[in-house]
Design a protein around this motif. Structure first.
Motif, PDB file in Angstrom:
ATOM      1  N   SER A 166     -37.662   8.352  39.498  1.00  0.00           N
ATOM      2  CA  SER A 166     -37.043   7.245  38.761  1.00  0.00           C
ATOM      3  C   SER A 166     -35.677   7.721  38.306  1.00  0.00           C
ATOM      4  O   SER A 166     -35.259   8.830  38.634  1.00  0.00           O
ATOM      5  CB  SER A 166     -37.900   6.875  37.537  1.00  0.00           C
ATOM      6  OG  SER A 166     -37.867   7.930  36.576  1.00  0.00           O
ATOM      7  N   TYR A 179     -46.512   3.416  42.312  1.00  0.00           N
ATOM      8  CA  TYR A 179     -45.313   2.748  42.826  1.00  0.00           C
ATOM      9  C   TYR A 179     -44.904   3.332  44.177  1.00  0.00           C
ATOM     10  O   TYR A 179     -44.386   2.641  45.041  1.00  0.00           O
ATOM     11  CB  TYR A 179     -44.208   2.913  41.789  1.00  0.00           C
ATOM     12  CG  TYR A 179     -42.867   2.309  42.090  1.00  0.00           C
ATOM     13  CD1 TYR A 179     -42.713   0.959  42.352  1.00  0.00           C
ATOM     14  CD2 TYR A 179     -41.721   3.100  42.048  1.00  0.00           C
ATOM     15  CE1 TYR A 179     -41.455   0.407  42.580  1.00  0.00           C
ATOM     16  CE2 TYR A 179     -40.463   2.574  42.270  1.00  0.00           C
ATOM     17  CZ  TYR A 179     -40.331   1.221  42.536  1.00  0.00           C
ATOM     18  OH  TYR A 179     -39.087   0.686  42.746  1.00  0.00           O
ATOM     19  N   ASN A 233     -40.536   0.331  37.123  1.00  0.00           N
ATOM     20  CA  ASN A 233     -40.911   1.662  37.589  1.00  0.00           C
ATOM     21  C   ASN A 233     -39.834   2.729  37.453  1.00  0.00           C
ATOM     22  O   ASN A 233     -40.154   3.917  37.395  1.00  0.00           O
ATOM     23  CB  ASN A 233     -41.338   1.597  39.061  1.00  0.00           C
ATOM     24  CG  ASN A 233     -42.696   0.964  39.245  1.00  0.00           C
ATOM     25  OD1 ASN A 233     -43.719   1.574  38.962  1.00  0.00           O
ATOM     26  ND2 ASN A 233     -42.712  -0.285  39.715  1.00  0.00           N
ATOM     27  N   GLU A 234     -38.570   2.304  37.388  1.00  0.00           N
ATOM     28  CA  GLU A 234     -37.519   3.311  37.478  1.00  0.00           C
ATOM     29  C   GLU A 234     -36.548   3.363  36.306  1.00  0.00           C
ATOM     30  O   GLU A 234     -35.811   4.336  36.179  1.00  0.00           O
ATOM     31  CB  GLU A 234     -36.720   3.109  38.779  1.00  0.00           C
ATOM     32  CG  GLU A 234     -37.564   3.277  40.033  1.00  0.00           C
ATOM     33  CD  GLU A 234     -36.711   3.419  41.282  1.00  0.00           C
ATOM     34  OE1 GLU A 234     -35.701   4.137  41.223  1.00  0.00           O
ATOM     35  OE2 GLU A 234     -37.068   2.804  42.311  1.00  0.00           O
ATOM     36  N   TYR A 277     -39.032  11.884  33.576  1.00  0.00           N
ATOM     37  CA  TYR A 277     -39.044  10.829  34.586  1.00  0.00           C
ATOM     38  C   TYR A 277     -40.258   9.946  34.374  1.00  0.00           C
ATOM     39  O   TYR A 277     -41.266  10.381  33.809  1.00  0.00           O
ATOM     40  CB  TYR A 277     -39.081  11.432  35.995  1.00  0.00           C
ATOM     41  CG  TYR A 277     -37.816  12.160  36.368  1.00  0.00           C
ATOM     42  CD1 TYR A 277     -36.833  11.539  37.123  1.00  0.00           C
ATOM     43  CD2 TYR A 277     -37.586  13.474  35.957  1.00  0.00           C
ATOM     44  CE1 TYR A 277     -35.656  12.199  37.470  1.00  0.00           C
ATOM     45  CE2 TYR A 277     -36.413  14.145  36.291  1.00  0.00           C
ATOM     46  CZ  TYR A 277     -35.462  13.496  37.044  1.00  0.00           C
ATOM     47  OH  TYR A 277     -34.300  14.151  37.376  1.00  0.00           O
ATOM     48  N   GLN A 278     -40.149   8.699  34.825  1.00  0.00           N
ATOM     49  CA  GLN A 278     -41.270   7.778  34.730  1.00  0.00           C
ATOM     50  C   GLN A 278     -42.476   8.352  35.476  1.00  0.00           C
ATOM     51  O   GLN A 278     -42.334   8.917  36.553  1.00  0.00           O
ATOM     52  CB  GLN A 278     -40.912   6.430  35.370  1.00  0.00           C
ATOM     53  CG  GLN A 278     -39.762   5.707  34.694  1.00  0.00           C
ATOM     54  CD  GLN A 278     -40.194   4.889  33.502  1.00  0.00           C
ATOM     55  OE1 GLN A 278     -40.690   5.441  32.528  1.00  0.00           O
ATOM     56  NE2 GLN A 278     -40.025   3.601  33.576  1.00  0.00           N
ATOM     57  N   ASN A 319     -45.051   7.336  37.689  1.00  0.00           N
ATOM     58  CA  ASN A 319     -45.273   6.118  38.460  1.00  0.00           C
ATOM     59  C   ASN A 319     -45.795   6.388  39.867  1.00  0.00           C
ATOM     60  O   ASN A 319     -45.300   5.797  40.829  1.00  0.00           O
ATOM     61  CB  ASN A 319     -43.971   5.320  38.541  1.00  0.00           C
ATOM     62  CG  ASN A 319     -42.834   6.159  39.147  1.00  0.00           C
ATOM     63  OD1 ASN A 319     -42.999   7.351  39.389  1.00  0.00           O
ATOM     64  ND2 ASN A 319     -41.701   5.547  39.402  1.00  0.00           N
ATOM     65  N   GLY A 378     -33.841   6.638  42.762  1.00  0.00           N
ATOM     66  CA  GLY A 378     -35.250   6.395  42.990  1.00  0.00           C
ATOM     67  C   GLY A 378     -35.458   5.594  44.261  1.00  0.00           C
ATOM     68  O   GLY A 378     -34.499   5.275  44.985  1.00  0.00           O
TER      69      GLY A 378
END
Length: 615
Positions: free
Chosen positions: A230, A247, A536-537, A241-242, A244, A204
């Motif tokens: 992420s 971010y 975030n990851e 996956y997140q 985000n 990420g």
């Protein structure tokens, strides 16, 4: 297209994922074959990225080479799939963006059946078809092998004058597989003829940014990054996956400040991520910045006698305040600091020192070996994680028999992070068993039975912990999984790190009916970047806005950030101890000095409470 001229004038925004985006929409098989079977779908996705702000879109041809298409009996369609990939992107772009033809690496970390000559022939065939369709440039991505990517760059230069962006995938922060520094890889790729070099996939934004900070960036070289959204997680058998996108706004600015002029996304990223990158840096100018180095320290240790027999961690947590501290085995061969840390944690009051089993699918010194060293050279009590990812049933049983033979009896059973997360994404994830199966199988070994049901000649004496992630929307559903693990034989639970101050009561209320202790995970933070990466990851971890703001307020002052992280951890411990006897501290980056202080804090707090109760 003159890439250098465009790069000098403005930041260039790439697009995001194609394969994982299609995967999320329910598609499987050869995504590249959709260029023929459903070109309107591919054009729709391209248009979404164009509307999001992409300056460069990539063709849906990542794995459109004869070797990879052969898995789907599509090798004879190689030329058409690549040609239609360029045409679909061109039609979707309508002249608003540059169209770069995508070529993905073929060699992973495992030895290929195909010869080197066959691999180059496959690249050549794909490249000819793409060039014939007249893209604006070529992008090489997710190459694990430097020799392979330099060969492909030279091959492309022999065929066309189109600009070439060449990107590698890293094994660890700052280095390619085999230990080659990223800076050296960049030099060789540039020397081979790449117009821009960079990094994509596998990591990420956080780890790719760290890699660049460690790498001297040449003033005359053009750089590109396409990070994953992420680290991936598995949900009901599917990679996720997140979510985000916000971010990526911050990280786009960080990449720009680091001297990167082309920024897009790889696995898990969507048009929303690209829109945030565009909002942050579109139509601004790339910058230049020097790299920074990271230093490491080593320590000494004393040899002491092994521990005496104690009550199980299940019984301990039922009776009084009990502290488990995680200390990850080292990634390198030096072990003295680790052993020193285990002893220091024991002296601070830790009831057990737990060691992960190649967490995040990254190889470390075998935790069984480290557990044996801890047992023989310190007074600490080793608690070993056992993951199902790396061993089939034969290997799992053999491993557990070895653990028992060494006199280690505390185990945490986990399914294990998928190999795609770690340093060897081409490695096979075994998963003959999951954590539920493993718990049950260990309990059968406690009855003297092997996995096959045959006699082991004597009983093992394992106390089995299990993992609990309370950082979910529906805690009650997570507790239902715990109940199944109890049925399988789990003796206690260890949670993911908890950062919500009001969360402890919720977890207590959801689990108080169970006759099984819960060790609450507390992870001290060491920097704002550490906090943002976790938030975030890393799947299963969420920080509150208040905590993130507190860490951000420390800026780049490492000592201040560490103290703030300790203060936050103490506040969380205070509330956790209102509801739970078991505390599970997670040591950041082998900083056992931090978890020693927190262990001592827990012991002091527990002593005060005991004294108050006795009055």
């Amino acid at each position: 297209m003159n890439l250098a001229e465009e790069y000098a004038k403005r930041m260039l925004i790439g697009d995001g994922a194609m394969g994982t985006y299609l995967y999320e929409k329910g598609y499987s098989g050869s995504y590249e074959s959709l260029n023929l079977s459903d070109p309107d779908l591919i054009k729709t996705i391209h248009r979404e990225y164009v509307e999001a702000g992409s300056d460069i879109i990539q063709t849906n041809t990542y794995a459109a080479n004869r070797i990879k298409l052969a898995k789907y009996q599509l090798e004879e369609e190689t030329a058409d799939i690549n040609r239609r990939g360029v045409e679909a992107a061109r039609e979707a772009s309508e002249g608003r963006t540059f169209v770069f033809a995508t070529i993905g690496g073929i060699q992973g970390l495992q030895k290929m059946e195909e010869s080197e000559a066959e691999i180059i022939k496959a690249f050549s065939e794909q490249m000819d078809a793409l060039i014939k369709a007249e893209p604006d440039g070529i992008i090489l991505e997710t190459f694990y092998d430097l020799q392979e990517i330099t060969a492909v760059i030279k091959l492309a230069k022999s065929k066309t004058n189109l600009p070439i962006i060449a990107q590698v995938a890293l094994g660890e922060v700052g280095v390619m597989h085999g230990g080659l520094p990223l800076g050296e890889a960049f030099k060789q790729m540039t020397a081979a003829g790449a117009d821009a070099v960079g990094v994509n996939c596998r990591m990420g934004p956080y780890h790719i940014l760290r890699s660049l900070e460690m790498t001297p960036l040449d003033e005359n070289t053009l750089y590109a990054v396409h990070p994953n959204a992420s680290l991936p997680d598995i949900d009901d058998g599917r990679f996720v996956y997140q979510s985000n996108p916000d971010y990526f706004y911050e990280k786009a600015l960080d990449f720009q400040n680091q001297g990167i002029g082309i920024i897009g996304g790889c696995c898990g990223t969507t048009p929303e991520h690209i829109a945030q990158i565009a909002a942050a840096v579109k139509n601004t100018v790339p910058k230049k910045r020097a790299a920074q180095a990271v230093a490491q320290k080593t320590g000494q240790f004393s040899i002491v006698e092994p521990p005496s027999t104690e009550p199980s961690l299940r019984e301990k947590a039922k009776q009084s305040t009990t502290v488990i501290v995680e200390l990850d085995p080292p990634k390198k061969l030096a072990t003295s600091k680790f052993v020193e840390g285990a002893q220091a944690l024991y002296q601070s009051g830790a009831d057990a020192v737990t060691m992960a089993d190649n967490s995040l699918a990254s190889p470390r010194v075998d935790n069984l070996a480290m557990g044996a060293l801890v047992k023989s050279m310190t007074q600490a009590r080793p608690l070993l994680h056992v993951a199902c990812r790396d061993r089939n049933l034969i290997g799992l049983q053999s491993h557990l028999m070895g653990i028992n033979a060494l006199g280690i009896h505390d185990i945490l059973a986990v399914t294990g992070d998928p190999t795609k997360v770690g340093d060897f994404p081409g490695a096979t994830s075994v998963y003959d068993a999951n954590s539920f199966d493993l718990i049950h199988l260990m309990k059968e070994m406690n009855k003297g039975l092997s996995f096959s049901g045959k006699s082991l000649g004597q009983n093992t004496t394992f106390t089995v912990g299990a993992a609990f992630n309370p950082n979910v929307r529906n805690v009650d559903r997570a507790v239902q999984r715990l109940e199944k693990k109890i049925t399988a034989g789990a003796d206690y639970f260890m949670t993911q790190p908890v950062f919500g101050e009001g969360q402890f009561k919720e977890i207590y209320e959801a689990t108080k009916h169970m006759d099984v202790p819960v060790y609450i995970g507390i992870m001290p933070l060491v920097s704002s970047r550490n906090a943002e990466f976790l938030h975030n990851e890393v799947p299963g971890i969420k920080l509150t806005d208040t905590i993130r703001q507190s860490m951000a307020a420390c800026g780049e002052d490492r000592a201040l950030a560490a103290e703030e992280g300790i203060a936050i951890a103490k506040t969380l411990i205070d509330e956790a101890m209102e509801y739970f006897n078991g505390i599970y501290l997670i040591t950041p980056f082998l900083r056992y000095d931090i978890t020693c202080r927190l262990t001592e804090y827990i012991r002091e707090k527990a002593a005060v409470r005991t004294e108050e109760k006795s009055k």
